[in-house]
Design a protein around this motif. Structure first.
Motif, PDB file in Angstrom:
ATOM      1  N   GLU A   1       0.846  -1.194   0.000  1.00 21.52           N
ATOM      2  CA  GLU A   1       0.000   0.000   0.000  1.00 21.52           C
ATOM      3  C   GLU A   1       0.880   1.241   0.000  1.00 21.52           C
ATOM      4  O   GLU A   1       1.894   1.294   0.702  1.00 21.52           O
ATOM      5  CB  GLU A   1      -0.911   0.027   1.235  1.00 21.52           C
ATOM      6  N   ILE A   2       0.502   2.237  -0.812  1.00 23.28           N
ATOM      7  CA  ILE A   2       1.168   3.541  -0.801  1.00 23.28           C
ATOM      8  C   ILE A   2       0.252   4.511  -0.075  1.00 23.28           C
ATOM      9  O   ILE A   2      -0.901   4.705  -0.465  1.00 23.28           O
ATOM     10  CB  ILE A   2       1.451   4.049  -2.231  1.00 23.28           C
ATOM     11  N   LEU A   3       0.781   5.117   0.984  1.00 14.36           N
ATOM     12  CA  LEU A   3      -0.016   6.056   1.771  1.00 14.36           C
ATOM     13  C   LEU A   3       0.242   7.505   1.367  1.00 14.36           C
ATOM     14  O   LEU A   3      -0.680   8.317   1.349  1.00 14.36           O
ATOM     15  CB  LEU A   3       0.274   5.859   3.261  1.00 14.36           C
ATOM     16  N   SER A   4       1.499   7.826   1.034  1.00 12.51           N
ATOM     17  CA  SER A   4       1.817   9.204   0.643  1.00 12.51           C
ATOM     18  C   SER A   4       3.145   9.239  -0.094  1.00 12.51           C
ATOM     19  O   SER A   4       3.947   8.298  -0.012  1.00 12.51           O
ATOM     20  CB  SER A   4       1.870  10.129   1.869  1.00 12.51           C
ATOM     21  N   VAL A   5       3.367  10.330  -0.838  1.00 15.70           N
ATOM     22  CA  VAL A   5       4.609  10.549  -1.581  1.00 15.70           C
ATOM     23  C   VAL A   5       5.127  11.942  -1.238  1.00 15.70           C
ATOM     24  O   VAL A   5       4.378  12.928  -1.286  1.00 15.70           O
ATOM     25  CB  VAL A   5       4.376  10.427  -3.102  1.00 15.70           C
ATOM     26  N   HIS A   6       6.425  12.036  -0.897  1.00  8.78           N
ATOM     27  CA  HIS A   6       7.030  13.318  -0.503  1.00  8.78           C
ATOM     28  C   HIS A   6       8.378  13.503  -1.202  1.00  8.78           C
ATOM     29  O   HIS A   6       9.218  12.606  -1.122  1.00  8.78           O
ATOM     30  CB  HIS A   6       7.241  13.361   1.008  1.00  8.78           C
ATOM     31  N   PRO A   7       8.605  14.675  -1.865  1.00 13.34           N
ATOM     32  CA  PRO A   7       7.589  15.657  -2.245  1.00 13.34           C
ATOM     33  C   PRO A   7       6.710  15.100  -3.355  1.00 13.34           C
ATOM     34  O   PRO A   7       7.036  14.067  -3.941  1.00 13.34           O
ATOM     35  CB  PRO A   7       8.427  16.831  -2.731  1.00 13.34           C
TER      36      PRO A   7
ATOM     37  N   THR B   1      10.385  10.133  -1.572  1.00 12.69           N
ATOM     38  CA  THR B   1      10.121   9.133  -0.531  1.00 12.69           C
ATOM     39  C   THR B   1       8.670   8.679  -0.605  1.00 12.69           C
ATOM     40  O   THR B   1       7.753   9.508  -0.603  1.00 12.69           O
ATOM     41  CB  THR B   1      10.417   9.693   0.870  1.00 12.69           C
ATOM     42  N   ILE B   2       8.488   7.362  -0.675  1.00 14.64           N
ATOM     43  CA  ILE B   2       7.153   6.757  -0.656  1.00 14.64           C
ATOM     44  C   ILE B   2       6.932   6.161   0.729  1.00 14.64           C
ATOM     45  O   ILE B   2       7.732   5.343   1.195  1.00 14.64           O
ATOM     46  CB  ILE B   2       7.026   5.647  -1.713  1.00 14.64           C
TER      47      ILE B   2
ATOM     48  N   LEU C   1       7.681   4.830 -11.998  1.00 12.58           N
ATOM     49  CA  LEU C   1       7.192   6.199 -11.972  1.00 12.58           C
ATOM     50  C   LEU C   1       6.920   6.591 -13.418  1.00 12.58           C
ATOM     51  O   LEU C   1       7.846   6.630 -14.236  1.00 12.58           O
ATOM     52  CB  LEU C   1       8.219   7.129 -11.328  1.00 12.58           C
ATOM     53  N   ALA C   2       5.652   6.838 -13.727  1.00 14.28           N
ATOM     54  CA  ALA C   2       5.233   7.036 -15.123  1.00 14.28           C
ATOM     55  C   ALA C   2       5.665   5.803 -15.909  1.00 14.28           C
ATOM     56  O   ALA C   2       5.294   4.683 -15.560  1.00 14.28           O
ATOM     57  CB  ALA C   2       5.803   8.324 -15.690  1.00 14.28           C
ATOM     58  N   ASP C   3       6.490   5.982 -16.943  1.00 15.97           N
ATOM     59  CA  ASP C   3       6.973   4.835 -17.726  1.00 15.97           C
ATOM     60  C   ASP C   3       8.392   4.442 -17.349  1.00 15.97           C
ATOM     61  O   ASP C   3       9.035   3.661 -18.056  1.00 15.97           O
ATOM     62  CB  ASP C   3       6.921   5.172 -19.225  1.00 15.97           C
ATOM     63  N   ASN C   4       8.887   4.984 -16.265  1.00 14.83           N
ATOM     64  CA  ASN C   4      10.274   4.753 -15.872  1.00 14.83           C
ATOM     65  C   ASN C   4      10.352   3.688 -14.781  1.00 14.83           C
ATOM     66  O   ASN C   4       9.701   3.803 -13.733  1.00 14.83           O
ATOM     67  CB  ASN C   4      10.898   6.053 -15.354  1.00 14.83           C
ATOM     68  N   ASP C   5      11.165   2.647 -15.029  1.00 11.24           N
ATOM     69  CA  ASP C   5      11.448   1.648 -13.998  1.00 11.24           C
ATOM     70  C   ASP C   5      12.567   2.171 -13.108  1.00 11.24           C
ATOM     71  O   ASP C   5      13.651   2.522 -13.588  1.00 11.24           O
ATOM     72  CB  ASP C   5      11.879   0.323 -14.627  1.00 11.24           C
ATOM     73  N   ILE C   6      12.291   2.224 -11.812  1.00 11.59           N
ATOM     74  CA  ILE C   6      13.289   2.691 -10.849  1.00 11.59           C
ATOM     75  C   ILE C   6      14.059   1.469 -10.353  1.00 11.59           C
ATOM     76  O   ILE C   6      13.502   0.597  -9.684  1.00 11.59           O
ATOM     77  CB  ILE C   6      12.625   3.419  -9.670  1.00 11.59           C
ATOM     78  N   THR C   7      15.324   1.389 -10.707  1.00 11.14           N
ATOM     79  CA  THR C   7      16.119   0.203 -10.364  1.00 11.14           C
ATOM     80  C   THR C   7      16.988   0.406  -9.128  1.00 11.14           C
ATOM     81  O   THR C   7      17.447  -0.566  -8.528  1.00 11.14           O
ATOM     82  CB  THR C   7      17.013  -0.193 -11.546  1.00 11.14           C
TER      83      THR C   7
ATOM     84  N   PRO D   1       7.561  -8.931  -5.232  1.00 11.57           N
ATOM     85  CA  PRO D   1       7.986 -10.117  -5.995  1.00 11.57           C
ATOM     86  C   PRO D   1       6.882 -11.146  -6.211  1.00 11.57           C
ATOM     87  O   PRO D   1       6.961 -11.944  -7.144  1.00 11.57           O
ATOM     88  CB  PRO D   1       9.118 -10.700  -5.139  1.00 11.57           C
ATOM     89  N   ASP D   2       5.852 -11.147  -5.338  1.00  7.28           N
ATOM     90  CA  ASP D   2       4.752 -12.097  -5.523  1.00  7.28           C
ATOM     91  C   ASP D   2       3.710 -11.580  -6.508  1.00  7.28           C
ATOM     92  O   ASP D   2       2.622 -12.140  -6.622  1.00  7.28           O
ATOM     93  CB  ASP D   2       4.094 -12.423  -4.185  1.00  7.28           C
ATOM     94  N   ALA D   3       4.058 -10.481  -7.230  1.00  2.00           N
ATOM     95  CA  ALA D   3       3.228  -9.886  -8.286  1.00  2.00           C
ATOM     96  C   ALA D   3       2.078  -9.040  -7.749  1.00  2.00           C
ATOM     97  O   ALA D   3       1.331  -8.448  -8.538  1.00  2.00           O
ATOM     98  CB  ALA D   3       2.691 -10.945  -9.240  1.00  2.00           C
ATOM     99  N   LYS D   4       1.926  -8.952  -6.445  1.00  2.00           N
ATOM    100  CA  LYS D   4       0.906  -8.062  -5.905  1.00  2.00           C
ATOM    101  C   LYS D   4       1.416  -6.629  -5.990  1.00  2.00           C
ATOM    102  O   LYS D   4       2.583  -6.358  -5.694  1.00  2.00           O
ATOM    103  CB  LYS D   4       0.575  -8.439  -4.465  1.00  2.00           C
ATOM    104  N   ASN D   5       0.535  -5.716  -6.405  1.00  3.51           N
ATOM    105  CA  ASN D   5       0.991  -4.353  -6.622  1.00  3.51           C
ATOM    106  C   ASN D   5      -0.051  -3.346  -6.178  1.00  3.51           C
ATOM    107  O   ASN D   5      -1.203  -3.690  -5.887  1.00  3.51           O
ATOM    108  CB  ASN D   5       1.342  -4.141  -8.094  1.00  3.51           C
ATOM    109  N   THR D   6       0.378  -2.114  -6.144  1.00  2.00           N
ATOM    110  CA  THR D   6      -0.517  -1.010  -5.827  1.00  2.00           C
ATOM    111  C   THR D   6      -0.110   0.198  -6.654  1.00  2.00           C
ATOM    112  O   THR D   6       1.078   0.394  -6.942  1.00  2.00           O
ATOM    113  CB  THR D   6      -0.463  -0.668  -4.324  1.00  2.00           C
ATOM    114  N   MET D   7      -1.088   0.982  -7.065  1.00  2.00           N
ATOM    115  CA  MET D   7      -0.826   2.200  -7.838  1.00  2.00           C
ATOM    116  C   MET D   7      -1.354   3.408  -7.074  1.00  2.00           C
ATOM    117  O   MET D   7      -2.470   3.397  -6.565  1.00  2.00           O
ATOM    118  CB  MET D   7      -1.490   2.138  -9.213  1.00  2.00           C
ATOM    119  N   PHE D   8      -0.509   4.433  -7.008  1.00  2.00           N
ATOM    120  CA  PHE D   8      -0.911   5.707  -6.419  1.00  2.00           C
ATOM    121  C   PHE D   8      -1.103   6.678  -7.577  1.00  2.00           C
ATOM    122  O   PHE D   8      -0.143   7.159  -8.176  1.00  2.00           O
ATOM    123  CB  PHE D   8       0.172   6.204  -5.459  1.00  2.00           C
TER     124      PHE D   8
END
Length: 379
Positions: free
Chosen positions: A264-270, A282-283, A296-302, A330-337
Motif C-alpha cells: 500500500e502507498i499512503l503518501s509521496v514526498h515531495p 520518498t514513498i 514512476l510514469a513509464d520509468n522503472d526505478i532500479t 515479488p509475488d506480483a501483488k501491486n498497488t498504484m498511487f
C-alpha cells in the motif's frame, strides 16, 4: 447361592488388591458400563506387546458376542492385569452382563502407539499360576470341529466366581503416522490461525513444522486428529512436517502457502518537482518486500533504498505532467498511487518596477517552492 458366591470371593479380592495395587491414575481409552451382579468370573494374567511387558496405561477390554465392550482394565505395573467379568443375574429381568457360556473376545490398547489391537486366539495362553493365598486355574477355550471348516476355539464366560489365568501376548506392526488432509491450505504471513490436520497415529508430544518454523501449539484430539497454531512466516509455499516423539515423521511437500498482503502507498514526498528530476522521492506505505519494483510514469526505478514501510529513490527527468507511481512486490501483488507526482517546468517571472532611474530593480516571483530550498540564483 448368591450369598455364598459373595462370601467366597471376599478373601481373593483382598489378596488381589495387594497384588496389583498401584497409586498411579491413568485416563481410560476404553469405556464399559457399571454392572452389578452376583455372577462373575475373574481373569488374571500378564500382557505383553511385541514381546515387551505392557506399560502402565495400556488396557485390556473384553467384548461380548455382539462385540460390545462390557469390561476393561488399565495395566498399572509390570504388565499385570486383572479383569472382573460380571454375568447376567438370572433373578432379575434385566440383562446385566455376559450370558452363561457366551463367547468372549479381547481388545488391547497400546497407549504409547495410540493403537487398538484385536487379540487373536493364537495370542492367548491359558496358565495355572499361584499367588499367595490364591490359586488361579488355566482358562481353557472350548473347541469345536466342523466338517470341511476345521476347528474353532472360543473363550467363554462362566459364572462360577473362579479365577482364571490367561496371558496375552499381542504382536502387531504399529501403524505409520500419516497426514491425510489439513485445512486451511494458506494463511497470511502474520499467522495466528488454527490448522486442523487429519491422519493416523498422532501421539501426544507430536510437533508440526511449517517449512523451518515450528507451530506454537499442538493439541492432539485423538490419534487421527490434531489442531495447531499457524506461526508467522515469510511469504511462499512451504512443506508441512509432523514428527512424533519416537522420531517418526511425515512430510507433505509444497503444502501450505503463506500469503503476503498487498503493498500500500499512503503518501509521496515531495509530490511535485522540476522536469529535470534528480531529487529524492520518498514513498511511505506498508507491506513492501525485498525485490520490489518501482515504476514512476513509464520509468522503472532500479536503484532505491527500502524498508517494509518506506522507499526512497532519485526521480528521473520527465516531461511536464502528472504521473502515477506503482509498486509491485515479488509475488506480483501491486498497488498504484494515481497522480502521485507532478513534473513542472518552473518559470521565474521578473517584473521591472521602474524604468526612470535607469536602474533595474527586479522582483523574482517563484511559481512553486516545493522543489526544495533555493540556495543560489544566477541571472
Amino acid at each position: 447361592m448368591n450369598t455364598l458366591v459373595k462370601k467366597i470371593t471376599i478373601l481373593p479380592m483382598i489378596l488381589l488388591g495387594f497384588l496389583f495395587i498401584n497409586s498411579a491414575v491413568y485416563a481410560d481409552h476404553f469405556s464399559s458400563p457399571e454392572i452389578i451382579s452376583p455372577n462373575f468370573m475373574k481373569i488374571i494374567g500378564y500382557l505383553k506387546i511385541n514381546g515387551l511387558d505392557a506399560e502402565p496405561g495400556d488396557e485390556v477390554a473384553v467384548l461380548d458376542s455382539n462385540q460390545i465392550i462390557l469390561e476393561h482394565t488399565v495395566v498399572t505395573a509390570n504388565g499385570e492385569y486383572v479383569l472382573t467379568l460380571f454375568g447376567d443375574d438370572l433373578n432379575t429381568e434385566i440383562d446385566e452382563g455376559f450370558q452363561a457360556s457366551e463367547t468372549i473376545s479381547f481388545l488391547v490398547w497400546d497407549k504409547s502407539e495410540q493403537s487398538e489391537i484385536v487379540v487373536e486366539d493364537s495370542m492367548l495362553t491359558p496358565v495355572d499360576r499361584e499367588y499367595p493365598g490364591l490359586e488361579v486355574h488355566s482358562f481353557d477355550p472350548q473347541c469345536f470341529t466342523f466338517p470341511g471348516m476345521g476347528t474353532f476355539c472360543f473363550y467363554q464366560f462362566s459364572a462360577d466366581a473362579s479365577f482364571h489365568g490367561l496371558d496375552i501376548g499381542v504382536t502387531y506392526t504399529p501403524p505409520e503416522m500419516t497426514i491425510i488432509d489439513f485445512s486451511p491450505k494458506s494463511s497470511d504471513i502474520s499467522g495466528g490461525g488454527t490448522l486442523s490436520i487429519t491422519g493416523t497415529n498422532f501421539k501426544e508430544g507430536i510437533t508440526v513444522t511449517f517449512g523451518d518454523t515450528n507451530s506454537g501449539q499442538v493439541s492432539v484430539i485423538n490419534s487421527s486428529f490434531l489442531a495447531c497454531t499457524v506461526p508467522a512466516h515469510g511469504y511462499g509455499i512451504v512443506p508441512l512436517i509432523a514428527v512424533n516423539p519416537d522420531g517418526k515423521a511425515f512430510t507433505v511437500t509444497d503444502a501450505f502457502e503463506f500469503i503476503a498482503p498487498s503493498p500500500e502507498i499512503l503518501s509521496v514526498h515531495p509530490n511535485k518537482g522540476h522536469i529535470d528530476g534528480n531529487i529524492p522521492i520518498t514513498i511511505l506505505g506498508k507491506n513492501f518486500q525485498q525485490g520490489l519494483v518501482v515504476k514512476l510514469a513509464d520509468n522503472d526505478i532500479t536503484e532505491y533504498t527500502f524498508s517494509e514501510n518506506q522507499i526512497t529513490f532519485i526521480n528521473p527527468s520527465n516531461t511536464a505532467n502528472i504521473v502515477d507511481i506503482t509498486v509491485t512486490n515479488p509475488d506480483a501483488k501491486n498497488t498504484m498511487f494515481e497522480g502521485a507526482f507532478e513534473y513542472k517546468d518552473i518559470i521565474a517571472k521578473f517584473d521591472i518596477l521602474s524604468q526612470n532611474t535607469g536602474k533595474a530593480p527586479f522582483t523574482v516571483v517563484l511559481e512553486d517552492s516545493s522543489i526544495g530550498d533555493v540556495e543560489e540564483w544566477f541571472w
